[in-house]
Structures are given as structure tokens and as C-alpha cells.
Design an enzyme around this catalytic site. Structure first.
Site, PDB file in Angstrom:
ATOM      1  N   ASP A 137      -1.324  -1.906   5.397  1.00 14.93           N
ATOM      2  CA  ASP A 137      -0.965  -1.422   6.724  1.00 14.93           C
ATOM      3  C   ASP A 137      -1.894  -1.982   7.795  1.00 14.93           C
ATOM      4  OD1 ASP A 137       1.032   0.015   5.571  1.00 14.93           O
ATOM      5  OD2 ASP A 137      -0.076   1.916   5.548  1.00 14.93           O
ATOM      6  N   ASP A 176      -3.764  -0.727   9.877  1.00 17.37           N
ATOM      7  CA  ASP A 176      -4.692   0.279  10.394  1.00 17.37           C
ATOM      8  C   ASP A 176      -6.017   0.168   9.627  1.00 17.37           C
ATOM      9  OD1 ASP A 176      -4.184   1.293   7.915  1.00 17.37           O
ATOM     10  OD2 ASP A 176      -3.148   3.094   8.611  1.00 17.37           O
ATOM     11  N   ASP A 201      -7.420   2.026   7.265  1.00 14.71           N
ATOM     12  CA  ASP A 201      -7.352   2.136   5.808  1.00 14.71           C
ATOM     13  C   ASP A 201      -6.821   0.842   5.194  1.00 14.71           C
ATOM     14  OD1 ASP A 201      -8.422   4.582   5.625  1.00 14.71           O
ATOM     15  OD2 ASP A 201      -6.534   5.679   5.387  1.00 14.71           O
ATOM     16  N   GLU A 203       0.842  -1.182   0.000  1.00 14.09           N
ATOM     17  CA  GLU A 203       0.000   0.000   0.000  1.00 14.09           C
ATOM     18  C   GLU A 203       0.884   1.240   0.000  1.00 14.09           C
ATOM     19  OE1 GLU A 203      -2.415  -0.186   3.452  1.00 14.09           O
ATOM     20  OE2 GLU A 203      -2.987   1.920   3.334  1.00 14.09           O
TER      21      GLU A 203
END
Ligand code: TTJ
Length: 696
Positions: free
Chosen positions: A532, A534, A536, A459
Site C-alpha cells: 500500500d 502508506d 505500513d 499486502e
């Protein structure tokens, strides 16, 4: 008996003969032994579904009386000790002794199997058979350890009881009454239903609600008196009059199927206001249809024949679809919304976004195949097509706002279909993808062996940079994807391929897509999603999995898709370095290190916790070296060697292989996040608010 039972073939053969009676009026009577020998033949299973089927069978009798216009109220009650009680305020099953049979109609109904789903005597047939096996009350009686029927009729209460289908005595008068109606109590035989006699409130509620929509204007109540504290009278017609302090529910839908469509569309966005509705009889077939379009591309069509749901559709749905396509094309042309240059709506175009319910009732019903899942009666097709087609055309004329909204909605489907086809043709012309060069942003690996090759989908450009430097370039390829790659919006192939990011992925994988998809061309046997840790990252992972699930399923099924597990924390104490992949692991590492204190980078609270938990050991160690905990927000924060050590090195990394179930789950979440069901989306986001902070 003079009239002997005839087999089905002869029965059909006699059809043309003009006689005072025909073979179909011959009643075939049988004892109930076969039912107890092979219950599965009559009720499907002896598990929970078969058990509940007993309730449906008894209920069907009351419902048919209501459908005939003789009863307006039905009450189903669960009683203590496994009993179910069903009551209606209809005419009451006849209790007088029949001169020919020498027993009452009640006793005959309760104690004889009648073949062909019909019961002789009444010229219209005893009932429209609706239940799965159409065999009725006698089967329930045979499979119950105790049954009792109370009939309120002509001023008297009449009663008969049975044990495993055998009458205990003749019908007796047990009291007087001002009412009329039928009450049946039964307690299923636990030796037959070995999985137990446990009633499911949920199952019964769902069934009765559906029936209430199908038989409009009839009040259907359900009472849970299983745990009733106070004693109550059970032979009066309706328990609800005694105001018992127990749970209950009542269904009553004035609008019939119209209400059902409104119920289905509760969480959708209708594209027009008025729900279409028609009810009319044609050639001995009663037809009822309701529909409304919503802002969505899937279709929801439910069809019923004689109040039984047909999960596989049948002739009624065929008739519905032809009439729908014809009526909308005709109207679209005449209103000049569908222009001369436009082609006709196809059958698929007119189904996008529709919610429709079709119900037919016909005297002699035929099904295709073993179960009643598919209606076979040909007359239903013509009747639905005529009744529905005429009424829909009239509706469109009389409701121009609704008509315009519907035609525009269908026109959108037509355009989308054409755009999709054009895009597919241009992009997917055989060899089109093959001829394309590998995308510039792909850092390919050296090996040409797909078995060895690994494709990391990372990403963002910064992660792309680190991983390109950290990788083993002989076997590992890197494809960086930027940001929110694909708001696929229910993933039309053309829209997806319009995204450069997706095209890059498809070309990198090598398999092509759609009709020309070829798994043997897969260029890497490990496709590794490394987003990642997280919100997103989770979002992008969901999107990628959805894409793969919908258009590259064999790649998932082949076990070629993985999710990388990058660490959440880097923990450094002096010269020792450790990585933690979860908060729990972080705590464990800290304990092991005998932590004193730390420059905890992110969250001071976490630091306090770490301190507290490690306190015992702090005393033992001297003033220890400082521990530094770094929390990784994204792969881009790792340097190349960190990335290699923790996430990419085949000897040290952890990969999670994606199963088809994982991908299916992602697909469902995707629908919730991207679909038009605003209510579920809200509730999903609210209930996952801690995890997700999504821009949807
Ligand atoms: C039959 O034709 C004459 C008038 O009564 C008709 C009849 O049988 N009606 C009827 C049957 N109403 N209710 C039932 C019934 C209800 C339950 C709950 C159970 C059974 C077996 C029948």
C-alpha cells in the site's frame, strides 16, 4: 663515505654477524630529487589524501617526541595562504653542527631521504616510523614551496628556511627563549598538488582525535587561523597563548584506548559496566588493548601498529582472537556458566557484540603486502596473546559482574549459532523445500515459463482478493502476505524460516535459500512488490527488500525485483475517469478537467487548493459537472478492474525495477529501524516524523 649503501637483501644477510655496528645502523642518504619526480611513491597520491599526508608526516615527528615522554603538548594550526604550522614542546631538533656531516641534525633531517625509516646516530633508531611511507619531514620539505623550522633550545630561537627542499641559509639564531620545542611551517607546492591546496578541517580533526586516543595524556590542539583578522606572532611556541579569536579544538584523553572504546560505544547499549583495559610491554612489543561488549551481534575491532591504523588487521588481531577465545572458555568453565554438556565457544561466538581496540608499538615493524594495511610482524602475535590473555583472565576474576554478563552474552551467541544450524539443517536438507507443496494462499499462474511468469506480493487478504480476480491468470500469480510479516531481527535464517509468510514466499519463488539457493530455479522473472501507498506499506516494502538483499541478492542483481506503482487518487468527472500517482499529477489532472468544485473525499484543504488553482477556468466553463476525487489508502480499496487497469496490466502499469543500490538503502534503513542504536533510530524517526509513524 666508507660505509656504502647496502641493498635490503645483504642487510638482512648481515643480521647474524656480531660486530660493533650492524648493517641496520648504516644510514642511507639521498637527495630529494626522486621525491619531486615521483611524489606518489612517497605520499601515495598528489590528491587530497596525499596533501593531508604531509600534515601527518610532520605531526608524527612531534607525536614521537611526545611518546618518548619529552613533550606533553602538540599544536597544529592552519595559517593564511595555505601554510600549516606544527609545534611541540619537546627537546627540539638538535641545531648544533655535527662534526662528521658538517651540518646540523636539523638540516640533515629536513634535506635527506633516509632509507629504511631509520635515522642513524641514536642507538634506538631516530623514531618509531608510523606514517604510511615512514620517510618523514624531508619529503614534506621537498614537496613544499616554502618551509621554515624554528627550534627553541638552550635559551635561543634557531631558524632555518627552505625552498622546495633546499636550505636558503645555515641555521641562524633569531632570538632568545625560555622554552624548548620545535615548530615547523610549510606551504605545499601547488605545482605538485594540482587539485589544489585546500585543507579539510574534518579530515584533520578525525586524524588528530584518533592520534590523541592512541597517545594518551598528550594534549593535541588544532587551530584554524586561516582567516585570522588580527596579526599574530608565529615564532613563539604555541599560538594558543595569544588567545586568537579563531576556531579551535583540543583533544586530550587520559584513558587512551579505554576512552576510544567508550567513544565507539556512545550510541550502543553495553552489556557490562567496566571497560577492560591493559597496557604492558612484552618482548620489546608494547601492547595496549581495551574492550567492551554491547547488546548487538556485529563486532567492531580496530587495530593499530605504531599508531597507524591497519584496516586489514594482521598478527596483532590474530593474537587477540586466540587469547580472547581461550580466556572466555576457561573462565566460562571454571565459573560453571558453560556447563559440561555445552560445547566450547568458537572464535565467532566470542566476537559477537564486541568493541575492541588493539594497539602495538614495536621497533622493527613489518607489513604484509604493499600498503601498511596489514601487520606482518610475528612477535606481535605472541606479545598480544600473552599480555591480553593474562590481563583478561585477571579482569574476569576481579570483576565477577562484568564476567558473568560477558559470558552470558557469548553463551547467547553460541546458542543462537546452534539453533540456526539446527533450523537450517532441518529446513534446508537438500530437497526439503523442493518437496514442499506450493503454499495454499498462492494463486499461481498457468504458464510454467519463468520468463513470462510474474509474482505479485500483495499486502493483506482484501488486496489479495481483488488482485486474484483482476489479474491475467495465465501469467500472473498472487501471493498475499499478512501484516508485519517478519520482524527479522537482523535476519537469522532460522528465525526467518520460522515465519510461515516467509516460507511461503521462499517456496513460491522456488530458489530455496542459504547453501542450497539456486537462481536457475526462480519460478517468476518478475517478482513485484505491491504494498500500500502508506507508512505500513513502506515498512513492509523495506522488510521485503532487506530480506531479498540479505538472502536472495542474485535475484535483485538479476533485475527480477520490481515495485508496483499503484495510483494515489481516482478522479471521476462525468464519464471520464483518471488516475493520479502523485499529488502533483492530481493537480495536473484537475486543471485539465477544468474543475469547478468537488466532493473531495479526504481532505478539505486539498479541495480548496484545487478550487483556487482551477478558478480561472471555472469562469470560462459553465456550472461544470461535479468532480469526485477518491484517495486510495490501500490496494484493498480498489476493485478488481481498477487494480488491473492501474497496477497490473502490463500495457498500462508503471513498474520500478529495484537496483542493488535501492536494496542497500532499504537494508540501511532496516538497521536503523531494527538495530540497537537507539539514538540513530530516534533521530531517524524524528527527522522523518512526517513520513513515518512507525511502531518501533
Ligand atoms: C632527537 O633527539 C635529540 C633530541 O631531540 C629529538 C628530536 O628531534 N625531537 C623532536 C623532533 N621533537 N620534535 C621534533 C619535530 C617536530 C616537528 C613538528 C617536526 C619535526 C620535523 C620534528
Amino acid at each position: 663515505m666508507a660505509k656504502t649503501a647496502q641493498k635490503g637483501g645483504e642487510k638482512r644477510g648481515a643480521k647474524g654477524a656480531a660486530k660493533a655496528y650492524d648493517a641496520s645502523s648504516i644510514t642511507v642518504l639521498e637527495g630529494l630529487e626522486p621525491v619531486r619526480k615521483r611524489p606518489g611513491m612517497y605520499i601515495g597520491t598528489t590528491g587530497p589524501d596525499g596533501l593531508h599526508h604531509l600534515v601527518w608526516e610532520i605531526f608524527d615527528n612531534a607525536r614521537d617526541e611526545a611518546m618518548g615522554g619529552y613533550a606533553g603538548d602538540i599544536e597544529v594550526a592552519l595559517l593564511p595562504d595555505g601554510y600549516v604550522r606544527v609545534a611541540d614542546n619537546g627537546r627540539g631538533v638538535p641545531v648544533g653542527i655535527h662534526p662528521k656531516t658538517k651540518v646540523s641534525a636539523l638540516e640533515t633531517i629536513m634535506t635527506t631521504l633516509h632509507a629504511g625509516g631509520k635515522f642513524g646516530g641514536d642507538e634506538s633508531g631516530y623514531k618509531i616510523s608510523g606514517g604510511l611511507h615512514g620517510v618523514g619531514a624531508s619529503v614534506v620539505n621537498a614537496l613544499s614551496e616554502h618551509t621554515k623550522v624554528v627550534v627553541h633550545q638552550d635559551g635561543g630561537q634557531h631558524m632555518q628556511e627552505y625552498k622546495i627542499g633546499k636550505p636558503l641559509a645555515k641555521v641562524k639564531k633569531i632570538g632568545t627563549t625560555k622554552e624548548h620545542g620545535t615548530i615547523v611551517f610549510f606551504k605545499p607546492d601547488a605545482t605538485i598538488f594540482k587539485e589544489g591546496v585546500e585543507w579539510s578541517w574534518e579530515k584533520i580533526v578525525t586524524h588528530l582525535r584518533q592520534q590523541a586516543y592512541l597517545v594518551k595524556g598528550v594534549r593535541i590542539a588544532l587551530i584554524d587561523a586561516r582567516a585570522a583578522k588580527d596579526a599574530f606572532e608565529t615564532d613563539t611556541l604555541f599560538l594558543r597563548e595569544q588567545k586568537l579569536n579563531v576556531p579551535s579544538m583540543t583533544f586530550y584523553f587520559e584513558g587512551g584506548l579505554k576512552s576510544l572504546v567508550a567513544f565507539y560505544n556512545k550510541h550502543q547499549t553495553p552489556v557490562h559496566k567496566n571497560i577492560f583495559y591493559v597496557e604492558r610491554e612484552q618482548d620489546n612489543v608494547q601492547v595496549e588493548v581495551a574492550l567492551q561488549y554491547v547488546d548487538d551481534i556485529t563486532s567492531r575491532i580496530a587495530a593499530f601498529a605504531n599508531n597507524t591504523y591497519n584496516s586489514e588487521g594482521g598478527t596483532h588481531i590474530t593474537g587477540f582472537k586466540t587469547a580472547l577465545t581461550r580466556a572466555l572458555n576457561t573462565y566460562g568453565r571454571s565459573a560453571n556458566i558453560l556447563k559440561e554438556k555445552d560445547e566450547n565457544f568458537t572464535g565467532d561466538d566470542v566476537l559477537e557484540g564486541i568493541t575492541a581496540v588493539i594497539s602495538v608499538k614495536l621497533p622493527e615493524i613489518q607489513f604484509e603486502g604493499q600498503t601498511k594495511a596489514k601487520l606482518g610482524s610475528v612477535e606481535a602475535q605472541g606479545a598480544v596473546s600473552t599480555v591480553f590473555g593474562e590481563a583478561l583472565s585477571a579482569f574476569l576474576e576481579e570483576n565477577p559482574d562484568d564476567a558473568r554478563a560477558i559470558i552470558n552474552k557469548v553463551l547467547l551467541a553460541l546458542k543462537a549459532r546452534k539453533a540456526a544450524k539446527a533450523a537450517k539443517d532441518s529446513v534446508l536438507r537438500k530437497g526439503a523445500l523442493e518437496g514442499m507443496t506450493l503454499p495454499g494462499k498462492l494463486a499461481d499462474c498457468q504458464t510454467k515459463s519463468a520468463e513470462e511468469g510474474e509474482l505479485f506480493i500483495v499486502e493483506g487478504d482484501s488486496a489479495g482478493g481483488s488482485s486474484k480476480q483482476g489479474r491475467d491468470r495465465r501469467t500472473q500469480a498472487i501471493l498475499p502476505l499478512r501484516g508485519k510479516i517478519l520482524n527479522v531481527e537482523r535476519a537469522r535464517i532460522d528465525r526467518m524460516l520460522a515465519s510461515i509468510e516467509i516460507r511461503a514466499l521462499v517456496i513460491a519463488m522456488g530458489t530455496a535459500i542459504g547453501d542450497v539457493f539456486d537462481i536457475s530455479k526462480l519460478r517468476y522473472h518478475k517478482i513485484i512488490i505491491a504494498t500500500d501507498a502508506d507508512v505500513d506499506g513502506a515498512h513492509i516494502r523495506t522488510l521485503l527488500l532487506t530480506l531479498l538483499y540479505r538472502h536472495f541478492r542474485p535475484i535483485i542483481e538479476g533485475g527480477f525485483v520490481y515495485i508496483a506503482q499503484p495510483p494515489l487518487y481516482k478522479i471521476v468527472k462525468g464519464k471520464s475517469v483518471a488516475y493520479a500517482y502523485s499529488d502533483k499529477e492530481k493537480e495536473a489532472v484537475l486543471k485539465e478537467l477544468g474543475t469547478a468544485t468537488g466532493e473531495i473525499s479526504e481532505n478539505p484543504l486539498e479541495g480548496d487548493e484545487a478550487l483556487e488553482e482551477a478558478e480561472g477556468e471555472v469562469v470560462a466553463t459553465k456550472k461544470a459537472t461535479k468532480v469526485n476525487i477518491q484517495r486510495y489508502k490501500g490496494l484493498g480499496e480498489m476493485n478488481p478492474s481498477e487494480l488491473w487497469e492501474t497496477t497490473m496490466d502490463p500495457t498500462r502499469r508503471v513498474l520500478k525495477q529495484v537496483s542493488i543500490d535501492d536494496a542497500e538503502a532499504a537494508d540501511r534503513i532496516f538497521d536503523i529501524l531494527m538495530g540497537t542504536d537507539v539514538a540513530s533510530r530516534k533521530s531517524f524517526i524524528q527527522s522523518n516524523a512526517k513520513l513515518a509513524n512507525l511502531d518501533v
